[in-house]
Structures are given as structure tokens and as C-alpha cells.
Design an enzyme around this catalytic site. Structure first.
Site, short mmCIF file in Angstrom:
data_model
loop_
_atom_site.label_atom_id
_atom_site.label_comp_id
_atom_site.label_asym_id
_atom_site.label_seq_id
_atom_site.Cartn_x
_atom_site.Cartn_y
_atom_site.Cartn_z
N LYS A 1 14.97 -147.11 -0.52
CA LYS A 1 13.70 -147.84 -0.48
C LYS A 1 13.07 -147.71 0.91
O LYS A 1 13.77 -147.75 1.92
CB LYS A 1 13.94 -149.31 -0.83
CG LYS A 1 12.64 -150.12 -1.00
CD LYS A 1 12.95 -151.53 -1.47
CE LYS A 1 11.69 -152.36 -1.62
NZ LYS A 1 11.97 -153.74 -2.09
N SER B 1 9.47 -155.49 -5.94
CA SER B 1 8.86 -154.48 -5.10
C SER B 1 9.63 -153.16 -5.09
O SER B 1 9.12 -152.14 -4.62
CB SER B 1 8.73 -155.02 -3.68
OG SER B 1 10.01 -155.28 -3.12
N SER C 1 13.24 -158.66 -6.40
CA SER C 1 12.70 -157.30 -6.27
C SER C 1 13.67 -156.17 -6.56
O SER C 1 13.28 -155.01 -6.58
CB SER C 1 12.12 -157.10 -4.86
OG SER C 1 10.95 -157.86 -4.71
#
EC number: 6.3.5.7
Length: 485
Positions: free
Chosen positions: A79, A154, A178
Site C-alpha cells: 500500500k 482505503s 480499511s
């Protein structure tokens, strides 16, 4: 059949039998990225030249039997809010669109020690603020099961890349759901560890008392193996816990006889779709058939989780994001007349709408005259939510419910409605407020879209979560189903 359809252990065995090579694994990843990335848009930055070079070097160790560890030579996606030395790290924001870090996050150091290969940096909502990956300033990632729908957020890029077969596993971060929410939307396995289990050093902060890095994988076994590699106390992170790391993979016995499950009535009430509710009840029947028992309980303060979270997370964000000022690193606005003007122009041009919204909300909540009314009250609500979990865990081993109230929604449906968007995290947020661990595993489908089962455990008891999740996974076949891109 893709090489990534195998588990980590199976790939490891194929490597050491010399039936495949590490360059084969990296080839598989970039080949798949070339095939589907124009539809999925999971990556912001690729690391192809370095990855291929590293693959060749690691293969020499395989050939001379110097390779050590289960993760050796495995491709992974990261990420883009996890700092990677020499590899651009943007946190999905234009304010960091030219940021090439000079150090590694602790989780990256641990992955380097395990000698994994970073394929690239994955798309995300800007500064992890969002539930659909639509607030990324670079692109909107799509759901591999239906590219008209969101992958969640996210960590949408992290979940979509695994579901689409671009990488066998990835790292995400979870502040209010997330990791678990996109894992549910994309039909993969995602775990938020106990707060303090994994070092946050090098994770670009959103809300420091809530953020946790965790693994997203195709199977529960792979998830447990990856968590073993990245967990542990860290001198660089004062909030990391000095508690021994369990061998989570040893818990994967398939035996849940005598397991006591709590099912909060609030998690199956108004707002949860009938298909989601039924998928959870069906999952409980499976676990009952394996020897577990369940009872309905109440988490009475969970209804305050959403408002408490958005006050606390936004307040912490307003403090954390003050470092992005156009002076030290990242984007710098042109034509500023003085220092204050530079701050204003840089932040106005560099931050997106959702980030600005949360900074302003948090600054308001922390301001004189409003601190007691909002921030302090939210902290009190957080304490009550944590106490609810503690009370339930005195009698039960795990808590089970849905991960999300509905399957993934269409791209664009909620982007202009912040309150509806925030409500997508209503079932995951209490876990972050209490600091306990939670996992999402695939448990069914609704109109062809995956649904997620959330299993929540006691502090630092990831072992019981994995034991429960693995037993359920082995008794069903939802995790074996893949999107047809």
C-alpha cells in the site's frame, strides 16, 4: 491455472523442487498486471526493473540451497502509505507525488529480511481517508468482480490486486476498516491485527491511535504466515507491544470444538441487507456443525462508534497532516508571497476534498470551546465501546458478524455523499476504537458480488481468530472462487 492459485506453502515447495523459479513468479505478476491493470488500476508505481534484478539474485540462492524461509522470493504489493526506500511513496496524494523516501518502514525491513520482492505500490484513498479508493488523487481502482463497482477502501488497491491475481498477497493499513472492508468487497482475506502487534514506523500517519498495518491474501493460511513475518516489538515505535509473536500457522488445525461465539444483535439489525444477514447465519450453521456454539449478545455502545470515530480520527489527522507544509518535502506551491501564503497555497493545491474536509472537522473538534463538547466526549464513548468488547470476551472466545452491511456499491454512487460513505465502515470501526484484532473472510455472494464474514478476537489473540477463520474456510469453497476478468 495461475501460480498464485497455490498457497504460499505450495509455491515454496515448487520453488525448492526446482519446478518453478523466482523469475517465473515475478513474470507471472507483471504478465497479469499487463493483462488487467488497464481495467483494475490497482497500482500507482511499479518496481519492475528492481524486482526482476532481485529475482535473478535470489534464484542463485535457491540453486545453491541457500534460500531460507517460507516467504523467500515471493512477490508482494505494498500500500502506498507504507514508506519504501528509493521507491516513490505518495499516500495517494498530489502533495507527495514526488516523494522518494530515504528509509524503509519497519514492515519493509522485516519483508527484506524474509527476502520478498516488492512488485509495486498500490493505490489507495488519499491519506487513507475513504471507503472506496475514489478519493485517490491518481485514479479510481475498480472491483475485479465487477469493474463498475468499487473495491472498497482505503486499501482498495491492495485488495483488488490480490483478487485480480496481480500479486499473491499485499499489505494494507486499517484505521476504521480499511483492510477488512475492501477484503470483503473483493472476496479475499484481510486481517487488522491488535493495535501494537505490528510496528507503525514508516506508515504515513492518518490517525495514530487507530492505524494498523495488516496482510491481505487469498487464504487464511497465507494470511497467518505473512502476519508472523511482519509482527513484533520495534524500538522505533513506542506504541508497538513487547509481547511474543505467536506461531499463528500452528493454530490452523480446523478444530473449533467447544468454541464460544458471540453474535451482536446490533451487527445484524437495521441497515444490514438480507443477503448479508443470511450469509452470516449460514456461516454460523457451518461453525455449529464443526462443534462451536453461538449466542446473541449486545454491544450497546457500538451505535456511537461512527460519530466517535470521525471526531477522533479527524482530530488526529488535523495534527498529523500539519507536517505537509511545502517546506521540507513533497509538493511546493509556486508564487507564494510569504510563509503563511506558502502553507495555504501548498495545502489548497496538494490536498484533495476529503482530506481537507477531515482536517477542518478535526481542527474544529480540537479548538478552544469545542474540545470538551466533541473530542473529550468521543474519547469517553471510545472507552465505553472498549468496555463492551471486554465484557463479551469474559464469556466468549470470538465475536462474529458481517464485515459490511451490503456488497460493493457502484463507482460514483456515494462519492458526493460523505455521510453515506462513512456509514460503510459502521461494522468495522468499533474494532479499531477498541484496539482488538479482526479478520474478514469470504462467506457468500449477492448478485455476483462477494460478501465478508468478520471474526473479532481478544487483544493479541490472533491465534483464535485464525483457528476459527481457517475451520470455516476449509468447510466452504467461497475462497476458491475467482473473478473472471
Amino acid at each position: 491455472m495461475s501460480l498464485f492459485d497455490h498457497t504460499l506453502t505450495e509455491i515454496h515447495d515448487l520453488l525448492h523442487k526446482k519446478e518453478i523459479s523466482i523469475p517465473d513468479l515475478v513474470d507471472e505478476s507483471y504478465k497479469r498486471i499487463n493483462e488487467v491493470e488497464d481495467k483494475i488500476k490497482a497500482f500507482i508505481t511499479l518496481n519492475e526493473e528492481n524486482a526482476r534484478k532481485q529475482a535473478e539474485e535470489l534464484q542463485k540462492k535457491i540453486d545453491t540451497d541457500e534460500a531460507k524461509g517460507l516467504l523467500f522470493g515471493m512477490p508482494i504489493g505494498i500500500k502506498d502509505n507504507i514508506v519504501t526506500k528509493g521507491l516513490r511513496t505518495t499516500s495517494g496524494s498530489q502533495i507527495l507525488n514526488n516523494f522518494d523516501p530515504i528509509y524503509d518502514a519497519t514492515v519493509m525491513t522485516k519483508l527484506h529480511e524474509a527476502q520478498t520482492i516488492t512488485i509495486g505500490k498500490l493505490n489507495m484513498d488519499e491519506f487513507a481517508m475513504g471507503s472506496s479508493t475514489e478519493s485517490s488523487s491518481f485514479q479510481a481502482t475498480t472491483n475485479p468482480w465487477n469493474t463498475e463497482r468499487v473495491p472498497g477502501g482505503s486499501s482498495g488497491g491492495s485488495a483488488a490486486a490480490v483478487a485480480a491475481g496481480e500479486v499473491p498477497f499485499s499489505l494494507g493499513s486499517d484505521t476504521g476498516g480499511s483492510i477488512r472492508q475492501p477484503a470483503a468487497y473483493c472476496g479475499v482475506v484481510g486481517l487488522k491485527p491488535t493495535y501494537g502487534r505490528v510496528s507503525r514506523y514508516g506508515l504515513i500517519a492518518f490517525a495514530s491511535s487507530l492505524d494498523q498495518i495488516g496482510p491481505i491474501t487469498r487464504s487464511v493460511e497465507d494470511n497467518a504466515r505473512l502476519l508472523e513475518a511482519i509482527s513484533g516489538v520495534d524500538a522505533f515505535d513506542g506504541t508497538s507491544a513487547n509481547i511474543p509473536v505467536d506461531r499463528y500457522s500452528e493454530a490452523l488445525t480446523g478444530d473449533v470444538k467447544g468454541l464460544k461465539i458471540a453474535v451482536p444483535k446490533e451487527y445484524l439489525s437495521e441497515g444490514v441487507s438480507e443477503e448479508v444477514r443470511q450469509s452470516v447465519l449460514d456461516a454460523l450453521k457451518v461453525l455449529e456443525g464443526l462443534g462451536a456454539t453461538w449466542e446473541e449478545v449486545s454491544l450497546p455502545h457500538s451505535k456511537y462508534g461512527l460519530p466517535a470515530y470521525y471526531v477522533l480520527a479527524s482530530s488526529e489527522a488535523s495534527s498529523n497532516l500539519a507536517r505537509f507544509d511545502g517546506i521540507r518535502y513533497g509538493y511546493r506551491a509556486e508564487g507564494a508571497e510569504n510563509l503563511i501564503d506558502l502553507y495555504k497555497k501548498t495545502r489548497a493545491e496538494g490536498f484533495g476534498d476529503e482530506v481537507k474536509r477531515r482536517i477542518m472537522l478535526g481542527t474544529f473538534a480540537l479548538s478552544s470551546g469545542y474540545y470538551d463538547a466533541y473530542y473529550k466526549k468521543a474519547q469517553k464513548a471510545r472507552t465505553l465501546i472498549k468496555k463492551d468488547f471486554e465484557d463479551v470476551f469474559e464469556k466468549y472466545d470470538v465475536i462474529i458478524g458481517p464485515t459490511t452491511p451490503t456488497p460493493a456499491f457502484k463507482i460514483g454512487d456515494n462519492i458526493d455523499d460523505p455521510l453515506t460513505m462513512y456509514a460503510n465502515d459502521i461494522l468495522t470501526i468499533p474494532v479499531n476504537l477498541a484496539g482488538v484484532p479482526g479478520i474478514s473472510v469470504p462467506c457468500g455472494f449477492s448478485d455476483g458480488m462477494p460478501l465478508g464474514l468478520q471474526i473479532i478476537g481478544k487483544h493479541f489473540d490472533e491465534k483464535t481468530i485464525y483457528r476459527t477463520a481457517y475451520a470455516y474456510e476449509q468447510a466452504t469453497n467461497f475462497h476458491q472462487q475467482k473473478p473472471s476478468l
